[in-house]
Design an enzyme around this catalytic site. Structure first.
Site, PDB file in Angstrom:
ATOM      1  N   ASN A   9      21.745  19.892   0.225  1.00 39.46           N
ATOM      2  CA  ASN A   9      20.839  20.589   0.942  1.00 39.46           C
ATOM      3  C   ASN A   9      19.459  19.845   1.109  1.00 39.46           C
ATOM      4  OD1 ASN A   9      19.025  22.195   2.448  1.00 39.46           O
ATOM      5  ND2 ASN A   9      18.969  23.927   0.805  1.00 39.46           N
ATOM      6  N   LYS A  11      17.291  19.902   2.878  1.00 35.06           N
ATOM      7  CA  LYS A  11      15.847  20.688   3.585  1.00 35.06           C
ATOM      8  C   LYS A  11      15.053  19.815   4.849  1.00 35.06           C
ATOM      9  CE  LYS A  11      15.870  23.171  -0.876  1.00 35.06           C
ATOM     10  NZ  LYS A  11      15.266  23.929  -1.648  1.00 35.06           N
ATOM     11  N   HIS A  95      19.869  30.847   3.521  1.00 33.73           N
ATOM     12  CA  HIS A  95      19.077  30.462   2.282  1.00 33.73           C
ATOM     13  C   HIS A  95      17.784  31.097   1.931  1.00 33.73           C
ATOM     14  CE1 HIS A  95      16.826  27.463  -0.099  1.00 33.73           C
ATOM     15  NE2 HIS A  95      18.038  26.978  -0.362  1.00 33.73           N
ATOM     16  N   GLU A  97      14.789  30.377   1.436  1.00 34.72           N
ATOM     17  CA  GLU A  97      13.719  29.723   2.500  1.00 34.72           C
ATOM     18  C   GLU A  97      13.952  30.354   3.805  1.00 34.72           C
ATOM     19  OE1 GLU A  97      14.254  25.547   1.380  1.00 34.72           O
ATOM     20  OE2 GLU A  97      13.706  26.251  -0.901  1.00 34.72           O
ATOM     21  N   GLU A 167      21.816  31.395  -5.704  1.00 25.76           N
ATOM     22  CA  GLU A 167      20.724  30.606  -5.879  1.00 25.76           C
ATOM     23  C   GLU A 167      19.432  31.497  -6.348  1.00 25.76           C
ATOM     24  OE1 GLU A 167      20.756  26.483  -3.941  1.00 25.76           O
ATOM     25  OE2 GLU A 167      20.009  28.169  -2.475  1.00 25.76           O
ATOM     26  N   GLY A 173      13.694  24.519  -6.643  1.00 24.32           N
ATOM     27  CA  GLY A 173      12.569  23.647  -6.599  1.00 24.32           C
ATOM     28  C   GLY A 173      11.689  23.686  -7.555  1.00 24.32           C
ATOM     29  N   SER A 213      17.592  23.957  -8.971  1.00 27.14           N
ATOM     30  CA  SER A 213      17.044  23.056 -10.139  1.00 27.14           C
ATOM     31  C   SER A 213      18.375  22.308 -10.833  1.00 27.14           C
ATOM     32  CB  SER A 213      16.136  23.462 -10.835  1.00 27.14           C
ATOM     33  OG  SER A 213      14.874  23.813 -10.268  1.00 27.14           O
TER      34      SER A 213
HETATM   35  P1  PGA Z   1      16.559  22.661  -5.608  1.00 29.89           P
HETATM   36  O1  PGA Z   1      17.116  23.636  -4.451  1.00 29.89           O
HETATM   37  O2  PGA Z   1      17.952  22.056  -6.260  1.00 29.89           O
HETATM   38  O3  PGA Z   1      15.654  21.570  -5.216  1.00 29.89           O
HETATM   39  O4  PGA Z   1      16.158  23.694  -6.465  1.00 29.89           O
HETATM   40  C1  PGA Z   1      18.268  23.918  -4.119  1.00 29.89           C
HETATM   41  C2  PGA Z   1      18.417  24.912  -2.919  1.00 29.89           C
HETATM   42  O5  PGA Z   1      17.527  25.443  -2.466  1.00 29.89           O
HETATM   43  O6  PGA Z   1      19.561  24.750  -2.077  1.00 29.89           O
END
Ligand code: PGA
Length: 251
Positions: A9, A11, A95, A97, A167, A173, A213
């Protein structure tokens, strides 16, 4: 046996020329790697470039979001047929976000999931609790609500095109990964919930990714858990070597 699936992903990262460079680095690193589905989800503007760059490889294409209508007066939005024409076969929906910054509710996610399925896209549907939920003992309640809301009304055939991404919001992140035990516990809970929503055969065949992460150094331990069937990778997917290591760890 569930085939593992690792999705990147990206983003809001990578222009289309940067995206092409990243794919060029990644393709040789994944040469000959079998037994795992690999999906790249670049931003909309890089879908065409990535689609072309992965032609002839085992890598598949996904989007990070879509609108539920096929076309119409929805300024700034993108539809499933538009994704399909670029050879996208997956779309990430719900997601955290999108839920947090763009107000997507379980109902909205459910509408999008149905639209994705009716356009023959696989939906990667994200669920996960915040730190506040976890600390107040509400993880299972929140995750079950998201699953029941986002995936309401699906039939057995629909479920074959669903991938769940667990998640935990506090792990996205932040560099703070769920421990393999913490992740496994929720993955097993998700499988049990799917069994209650549908049946045990669907629960056993549905792939559940972990995201938050995940990187080369912790992927193997997480992916060795019995109910973790792959990863949804943010930050580490922007580095070809790191992402390739995660893919290999999933095999
Ligand atoms: P990250 O994001 O690996 O940077 O923690 C995962 C995601 O939001 O899909």
């Amino acid at each position: 046996m569930r085939k593992p699936i690792v999705a990147g992903n990206w983003k809001m990262n990578k222009t289309s020329s940067e995206a092409k460079d990243l794919v060029r680095q990644l393709v040789p690193l994944l040469d000959g790697v079998k037994g795992v589905d690999v999906v790249l989800c670049p931003p909309f503007t890089a879908l065409a470039a990535v689609s072309e760059a992965i032609t002839g490889t085992q890598i598949d294409l996904g989007a990070q979001n879509m609108h539920w209508e096929k076309s119409g007066a929805y300024t700034g939005e993108i539809s499933a047929p538009m994704l399909r024409e670029l050879y996208a076969h997956y779309v990430i929906l719900g997601h955290s976000e999108r839920r947090t910054y763009f107000g997507e509710t379980d109902d909205v996610v459910n509408t999008k999931v149905r639209a994705a399925l009716s356009s023959n896209l696989h939906a990667i549907v994200c669920v996960g609790e915040t730190l506040e939920h976890r600390e107040s003992g509400k993880t299972e309640q929140v995750v079950a609500e998201q699953l029941r809301g986002s995936l309401a009304g699906l039939n057995e055939n629909d479920w074959q095109h669903i991938i769940i991404a667990y998640e935990p919001v506090w792990a996205i992140g932040t560099g703070r990964t769920a421990s393999p035990e913490q992740a496994q516990e929720v993955h097993a809970f998700i499988r049990g919930t799917i069994s209650n929503m549908q049946d045990s055969a669907v629960a056993e065949s549905t792939r559940i990714q972990y995201g938050g992460s995940m990187k080369a150094s912790n992927a193997r331990e997480l992916l060795s858990q019995p109910d973790i069937d792959g990863g949804l990778i943010g930050g580490a997917a922007l580095d070809a070597a790191n992402f390739a290591e995660i893919v290999k760890a999933a095999v």
